[in-house]
Design an enzyme around this catalytic site. Structure first.
Site, mmCIF file in Angstrom:
data_model
loop_
_atom_site.group_PDB
_atom_site.id
_atom_site.type_symbol
_atom_site.label_atom_id
_atom_site.label_comp_id
_atom_site.label_asym_id
_atom_site.label_seq_id
_atom_site.Cartn_x
_atom_site.Cartn_y
_atom_site.Cartn_z
ATOM 1 N N HIS A 31 -59.328 -12.579 20.020
ATOM 2 C CA HIS A 31 -57.919 -12.595 20.426
ATOM 3 C C HIS A 31 -57.804 -13.083 21.865
ATOM 4 O O HIS A 31 -58.125 -12.340 22.781
ATOM 5 C CB HIS A 31 -57.328 -11.176 20.359
ATOM 6 C CG HIS A 31 -57.376 -10.543 19.006
ATOM 7 N ND1 HIS A 31 -56.244 -10.279 18.273
ATOM 8 C CD2 HIS A 31 -58.413 -10.104 18.252
ATOM 9 C CE1 HIS A 31 -56.582 -9.707 17.125
ATOM 10 N NE2 HIS A 31 -57.894 -9.585 17.089
ATOM 11 N N PRO A 133 -60.976 0.631 16.947
ATOM 12 C CA PRO A 133 -60.028 1.348 16.090
ATOM 13 C C PRO A 133 -58.864 1.809 16.980
ATOM 14 O O PRO A 133 -59.056 2.632 17.873
ATOM 15 C CB PRO A 133 -60.843 2.529 15.562
ATOM 16 C CG PRO A 133 -62.286 2.147 15.775
ATOM 17 C CD PRO A 133 -62.281 1.315 17.026
ATOM 18 N N ASN A 203 -45.391 -5.643 24.158
ATOM 19 C CA ASN A 203 -45.165 -7.087 23.956
ATOM 20 C C ASN A 203 -44.431 -7.386 22.649
ATOM 21 O O ASN A 203 -44.267 -8.546 22.274
ATOM 22 C CB ASN A 203 -46.490 -7.863 24.036
ATOM 23 C CG ASN A 203 -47.441 -7.507 22.904
ATOM 24 O OD1 ASN A 203 -47.127 -6.657 22.065
ATOM 25 N ND2 ASN A 203 -48.600 -8.145 22.871
ATOM 26 N N HIS A 279 -52.589 -14.965 18.862
ATOM 27 C CA HIS A 279 -52.841 -13.568 18.567
ATOM 28 C C HIS A 279 -54.243 -13.305 18.054
ATOM 29 O O HIS A 279 -55.024 -12.626 18.685
ATOM 30 C CB HIS A 279 -51.808 -13.057 17.561
ATOM 31 C CG HIS A 279 -51.856 -11.583 17.471
ATOM 32 N ND1 HIS A 279 -52.785 -10.930 16.722
ATOM 33 C CD2 HIS A 279 -51.109 -10.639 18.081
ATOM 34 C CE1 HIS A 279 -52.599 -9.636 16.879
ATOM 35 N NE2 HIS A 279 -51.588 -9.446 17.701
ATOM 36 N N SER A 401 -61.043 31.957 12.675
ATOM 37 C CA SER A 401 -61.752 31.729 11.408
ATOM 38 C C SER A 401 -63.059 30.986 11.620
ATOM 39 O O SER A 401 -64.043 31.216 10.923
ATOM 40 C CB SER A 401 -60.890 30.894 10.457
ATOM 41 O OG SER A 401 -59.686 31.559 10.183
ATOM 42 N N GLU A 428 -56.496 17.767 14.602
ATOM 43 C CA GLU A 428 -57.932 17.586 14.375
ATOM 44 C C GLU A 428 -58.431 16.245 14.884
ATOM 45 O O GLU A 428 -59.506 16.145 15.489
ATOM 46 C CB GLU A 428 -58.268 17.721 12.882
ATOM 47 C CG GLU A 428 -58.072 19.115 12.290
ATOM 48 C CD GLU A 428 -56.617 19.400 11.911
ATOM 49 O OE1 GLU A 428 -55.767 18.479 11.993
ATOM 50 O OE2 GLU A 428 -56.322 20.562 11.535
ATOM 51 N N HIS A 489 -58.140 23.465 -0.024
ATOM 52 C CA HIS A 489 -58.938 23.987 1.086
ATOM 53 C C HIS A 489 -60.429 24.065 0.750
ATOM 54 O O HIS A 489 -61.216 24.522 1.562
ATOM 55 C CB HIS A 489 -58.423 25.369 1.498
ATOM 56 C CG HIS A 489 -57.185 25.307 2.341
ATOM 57 N ND1 HIS A 489 -56.077 24.592 1.965
ATOM 58 C CD2 HIS A 489 -56.895 25.852 3.552
ATOM 59 C CE1 HIS A 489 -55.150 24.703 2.910
ATOM 60 N NE2 HIS A 489 -55.627 25.461 3.877
#
Ligand SMILES: Cc1ncc(C[n+]2csc(CCOP(=O)(O)OP(=O)(O)O)c2C)c(N)n1
Ligand SMILES: [Mg+2]
Length: 682
Positions: A31, A133, A203, A279, A401, A428, A489
């Site tokens: 890019h 990421p 942008n 791009h 827990s 999380e 769960h």
């Protein structure tokens, strides 16, 4: 600003741009548009704002620069090159060479180069964290900021401001669309982290086109709502406006700062502004030639005009060197007055543990009723904490827990950053990403949640592994053993999924003493993250006089109980809560005259790290009668069971009921193991 400075500013900015264009063109991928548009921002931060010594890229009190929009990697590579950041050796010392030469830039995105497609931590000196990421760099920065605050609370003394560094993040639309960044921003706002500044490239374009396709919120309002100070710069090329905004950040003690900067992608390239060409693809030779002509430059590739590198040396370099030298003198005095604390800092920075860190670890007596591994984990953690002062961590609202609370260690919160109990809230993903940021500072960090929600943080756990960060994941409620909470769960495929992440050590201890050993592995790991997978329900604590010592845990798999002859006809392999089923089955089989062996296999990864002779001694190839038992899916088990082995585990989701009933219903029982073993022999 004098004309002379103006021109060197512009010359440096255009150099960042042309290097980015040329490298992307040479690679024929990448890019170019974003580095071009963001060049003035990076320039302002590096040349005029950051306290960073390019000759000592790992100096502990350096300001951090994070390029969260890692697709714009040529931006950071150009900066590293122009600023003259040094290469470091394995011990973190400067080799005196440049981290990135022009030749390295020419190798952008090529195999084995120091300039991979997205910035990689440890691979290129000057890169603080692996990004790519979208959202992760933003969330890492919050952990970096938490680490700075904690280090300052513990180690700064009157007249000794050892830690006062700041974190600058460049981020994009994609970063701010991602949930992980929003979770992290919410946490940063709550914690009032005034040491972190995100500079958002507004942008209005992403890959598919105009952001109006999918993004119409009021970002400023959102961040104000999250407790951030928000300011705006209308043009990314306006250095004085950028400088003012960053000054505001430096003075702000209220909380984190977001600077929203308007830019035009590909700015500087006459024709391609705002197009896909600028791009995600090279500009093309013609376009580049036109741009260089506009700049009044020679049509030469990777051209760095005289004066640009010297300018960075005179600004960033001089400022950073002075600050670092002062800091080193300060540390030398600190050493005299606070020898113990200085010793701790040495250990933190070297990734070492303090002497005696393991002196109070518990040994659990044999006990039929036993205890849950989440309980033995909590006891172990609290035995470690007093002897390992920079063991710090917390849970995504499940500490009671997960048993991750450290007694008498205080809470880390907006009123005090001295505590060691972190409260991530129900976030999380940001927890794991921030955990990575804290681990980057050398703190022995752990994060915790229910194992089933490891799926919520998996992208950051993967990055712990890619970066080689020894972050500890404490995952409790590890299976259908959760019982009444039901299938949502009850982890089923998560064990196999966690084992699928390269370099991550997954450890599922089978009793309290294996749990202690698992923590030892976790705390001593230097370059691998460790996931501890722990039960909610009680497990018998095995008699280690009758059975082999729990120390075998460190080898990943070991012979827990053997046939009298030492020559088993069938091998039972189990992990975690199913170990006791295998032991019971073994006892029945032995009583029936069957020569059986039990292998406790808490960690496939550690077992695979052992030499072939050891592995053969535990799992002799000649013994093909094998039964594996684990309350998860079979995927991955074939390696130990072969085609002919029997697996007793899960192939569907669980059910909401008392856990022993769910085990019964799914056929994960001692009787099933005995029967499978006998069928194997038949
Ligand atoms: C989590 C994640 N999803 C998708 C991508 C692929 N990707 C790379 S850049 C990009 C979007 C670019 O838009 P923006 O974030 O606004 O950056 P800009 O193009 O403006 O530099 C996407 C979707 C990614 N890198 N990370
Ligand atoms: Mg964008």
């Amino acid at each position: 600003m004098s004309t002379a400075t103006e021109s060197i500013d512009q010359l440096a900015i255009n150099t960042i741009r042309t290097l980015s264009m040329d490298a992307v063109q040479a690679a024929n991928s990448g890019h170019p548009g974003t580095p071009m548009a963001l060049a003035p921002i990076a320039y302002e931060v590096w040349a005029n704002q950051m306290t960073y010594d390019p000759a000592a890229p790992l100096w502990p009190n350096r300001d951090r620069y994070v390029l969260s929009c890692g697709h714009a990697s040529m931006l950071i590579y150009s900066m590293i090159h122009l600023a003259g950041v040094h290469e470091v050796d394995a011990s973190g010392k400067s080799t005196g060479k440049k981290s990135l030469t022009v030749d390295d830039l020419k190798q952008f995105r090529q195999f084995g180069s120091k300039t991979p497609g997205h910035p990689e931590y440890k691979h290129t000196a000057g890169v603080e964290t692996t990004t790519g990421p979208l959202g992760q760099g933003c969330a890492n920065s919050v952990g970096m900021a938490m680490a700075q605050k904690w280090l300052a609370s513990r180690y700064n003394k009157d007249g000794f401001d050892l830690f006062d560094y700041k974190i600058y993040v460049q981020c994009s639309d994609g970063d701010l669309m991602e949930g992980v960044a929003c979770e992290a921003a919410s946490l940063a706002g709550h914690l009032k982290l005034d040491n972190v500044c995100w500079i958002y490239d507004d942008n209005e374009i992403t890959i598919e086109g105009d952001t109006s396709l999918a993004f119409s919120e009021d970002v400023a309002k959102r961040f104000e709502g999250l407790g951030w100070t928000v300011c705006r710069v209308d043009d990314a090329n306006d250095l004085s406006a950028l400088s003012k905004a960053i000054e505001l950040f430096k003075q702000d003690t209220h909380g984190p700062t977001l600077i929203i900067v308007k830019s035009v992608i590909g700015f500087g390239a006459p024709n391609k502004a705002g197009t896909h060409g600028a791009h995600g693809a090279p500009l093309g030779e013609e376009e580049i030639a036109g741009t260089k002509k506009n700049y009044g430059w020679p049509n030469e590739k990777f051209y760095v005009p005289d004066g640009v590198e010297e300018h960075f040396t005179a600004t960033l370099g001089a400022r950073g060197a002075e600050a670092r030298e002062k800091w080193e003198a300060l540390l030398a005095d600190y050493r005299k007055q606070y020898a113990d604390l200085a010793g701790e800092l040495d250990a933190i920075l070297a990734g070492e543990l303090p002497a005696g860190w393991d002196k109070d670890l518990p040994v659990f007596p044999a006990d039929e009723k036993g205890m849950a591994t989440r309980s033995s984990s909590g006891k172990t953690l609290n035995a470690l904490a007093p002897n390992l002062p920079w063991l710090i961590g917390g849970s995504a609202d499940l500490a009671p827990s997960n048993n991750t609370n450290l007694t008498d260690a205080g809470d880390f919160g907006p009123k005090s950053y001295a505590g060691r109990n972190l409260h991530f809230g129900i976030r999380e993903h940001a927890m794991a990403a921030a955990g990575n940021g804290m681990a980057l500072a050398g703190l022995r960090t752990y994060v915790a949640t229910f194992f089933v929600f490891s799926d919520y943080l998996r992208p950051s756990m993967r990055l712990s592994s890619i970066m080689g960060l020894p972050l500890v994941y404490v995952f409790t409620h590890d299976s259908i053993g959760v019982g009444e909470d039901g299938p949502t769960h009850q982890p089923v495929e998560q064990l196999s999924a966690a084992r699928g992440i390269p370099h991550l050590i997954v450890l599922r201890p089978g009793d309290a003493n294996e749990c202690v050993e698992a923590w030892k592995v976790a705390v001593t790991s230097k370059t691998q993250p460790v996931a501890l997978v722990l039960t909610r329900q009680n497990l018998p604590t095995l008699c280690r006089e009758k059975f082999a010592p729990a120390a075998g845990t460190a080898k990943g798999g070991y012979v827990l109980a053997d046939a009298k002859s030492g020559k088993p006809d069938v091998i039972l392999i189990a992990t975690g809560s199913e170990l006791s089923l295998a032991v019971e089955a073994y006892e029945q089989l032995t009583a029936d005259g069957v020569a059986a062996r039990v292998v406790s296999m808490p960690s496939f990864e550690l077992f695979e790290q052992q030499d072939a002779a050891y592995r053969e001694s535990v799992l002799p190839a000649a013994v093909k009668n094998r039964v594996g038992v684990e309350a998860g899916i079979r995927q991955g088990w074939d390696r130990y069971l072969g085609f002919e082995g029997t697996f007793i585990g899960m192939n569907d989701f669980g059910a909401s009921a008392p856990y022993s009933l769910v085990y019964e219903d799914r056929g994960i029982t001692t009787a099933a193991v005995v029967e499978a073993a006998k069928n194997q022999l038949a």
